[in-house]
Every structure is written in structure tokens, then in C-alpha cells.
Write an enzyme that holds these catalytic residues in place. Sequence first.
Site, PDB file in Angstrom:
ATOM      1  N   TYR A  22      -2.875  -1.462   9.879  1.00 44.80           N
ATOM      2  CA  TYR A  22      -2.794  -1.913   8.484  1.00 44.80           C
ATOM      3  C   TYR A  22      -1.484  -1.454   7.851  1.00 44.80           C
ATOM      4  O   TYR A  22      -0.781  -2.235   7.204  1.00 44.80           O
ATOM      5  CB  TYR A  22      -3.980  -1.353   7.698  1.00 44.80           C
ATOM      6  CG  TYR A  22      -3.919  -1.558   6.213  1.00 44.80           C
ATOM      7  CD1 TYR A  22      -4.308  -2.766   5.644  1.00 44.80           C
ATOM      8  CD2 TYR A  22      -3.512  -0.528   5.363  1.00 44.80           C
ATOM      9  CE1 TYR A  22      -4.279  -2.959   4.278  1.00 44.80           C
ATOM     10  CE2 TYR A  22      -3.478  -0.710   3.988  1.00 44.80           C
ATOM     11  CZ  TYR A  22      -3.859  -1.921   3.451  1.00 44.80           C
ATOM     12  OH  TYR A  22      -3.819  -2.104   2.086  1.00 44.80           O
ATOM     13  N   SER A  69       0.841  -1.195   0.000  1.00 41.33           N
ATOM     14  CA  SER A  69       0.000   0.000   0.000  1.00 41.33           C
ATOM     15  C   SER A  69       0.875   1.244   0.000  1.00 41.33           C
ATOM     16  O   SER A  69       1.926   1.264   0.656  1.00 41.33           O
ATOM     17  CB  SER A  69      -0.902   0.021   1.239  1.00 41.33           C
ATOM     18  OG  SER A  69      -1.568   1.270   1.360  1.00 41.33           O
TER      19      SER A  69
END
Length: 258
Positions: free
Chosen positions: A163, A150
Site C-alpha cells: 500500500y 498517505s
Amino acid sequence: MTSHELHAGRTALVTGGSRGIGRAICRRLAVEGVLVAVHYGHDRAAADHTVKEIENHGGRAFALHAELGLPGDADQLWAAFDHILDGQTSEPGLDILINNAGITIPRGIADVTEADYDRVFAVNTKAPFFIVQRGLPRMRDGGRIVNISSAATHIAYPQIVAYGMAKAALDYLTLSLAQELGPRGITVNTVAPGYTATEINPKLAVPEVRQKYAQASVFHRLGAPSDIADVVSFLAGDQARWVTGQWIAASGGAHLGR
């Protein structure tokens, strides 16, 4: 060389391949001649739909199930892969591994429970680690591993702190594996999407949020799953044979200069 010949004769496994970015990756690789194992954790119907789409366009694919984040998940996945591949016409083994499956915990540090933390690391970090570990004996020399991370690992984003930490650990796995597997001709790279329009992001149903995310890109739009799949396809092919250990942002230039 036609698109159907780019990866002809190769076999790929895409975790989380039934929806969103994973589905786009499966479809793209299949168009290029890859036999694609479409992994799913919960949604069998979505996986079957992805396989059917691929077959309707002349490609080859099969669905396989393993719930990631549980003890023994990697062994379950590879057992299913071996069993189903045994019924195919392709040779045993693997050429392309895409670690795409992941979950997010949209909470700041004050609201993340120990169970939340353990779950996001189990799926996003531990599962890919042991999937690679168990999968390497099956991977042919000259293979490709692509980890889907990400863009959030390179910016401060406190709302998804657990996350982002889990994906940052996955980024390090890329570096370590690239060094270790280089002698076998196996490349290992990370693709880091930015704000991407998928059906699993409920916030995008809010027009104001969608507009805010779109404006973060220099192109003033959200990414499409196909934007990510195109980058993955390049890294999975022979043209990327001299690219390894790299973190590649597929974010549309999100947050450049700010």
C-alpha cells in the site's frame, strides 16, 4: 463571500466519494457550491445516501459507478460522468478532480501475494493515472487536481508495504503533473492523511489499537474525515492558486520526532 459561493459554478469528481474521507470531501465541496460527482465502486446505497445528504442541505450531486482496478475502468468512469452531466444544467467539463479511491493490503512483505500486489497497484496507482489521462481533455484551465495519498509514504510501516509503495507512486504523479499542467493554470497537490477515524478501518473497533493510533498524533486524537476535507477544500479553491506540486500531511503531526 459565503461558503456557498467559494466554488460556485464548478464541477468536481471525487473517486471513492460514497464513504469515509471521500464522503466528507463531497459534502464539503457541495456546501461551497460545487456540483459533485460522487463516484462509487460497489456500494450504491452509500453513494445514494451521500447524494441525498448533499441535496438535503441545498447542494447538488449525483452518483456514478465504475469499478476501479479493472481494464477500461477510467473509460467507464468518464463515460458515466459525461452521460450524467449531460442531463444537468451545468456546462460540460470538469474543474476539480479528487483521486481519493483506494484500497489497502494489511500484510508484510512475506505475506503479500502477486495478486495482492497487482490489485493494490491497479486501484491506488494505475486507476488514478488513467483517470487523469482521460480526464485532462475535459478539465478546464485553472482547474484543480488533488491526490489523496498517505502519511505512510514518509515513515517506515512494514505492515502495509505494498500500500505504501502504491501511494508513493501516486506522490510522484503529483510532481510530474504539476510541472506539466502549470502552463494551463491547473494546480496538482497531494494530501496525505494519517490515522483517520472511518468506518472502513476495522482495527479502530479495538480500543487498544484506537488509543495507540490516537497517541501517535501530537493532539492525542484520531483525525476526522472533515479534518482532511478542509485541507482538500482549500487546495480546490482559488486561494491555493500559488500552491502546486506539494505533499501536504494532514496527519495531526503523527510520529513527529519519532
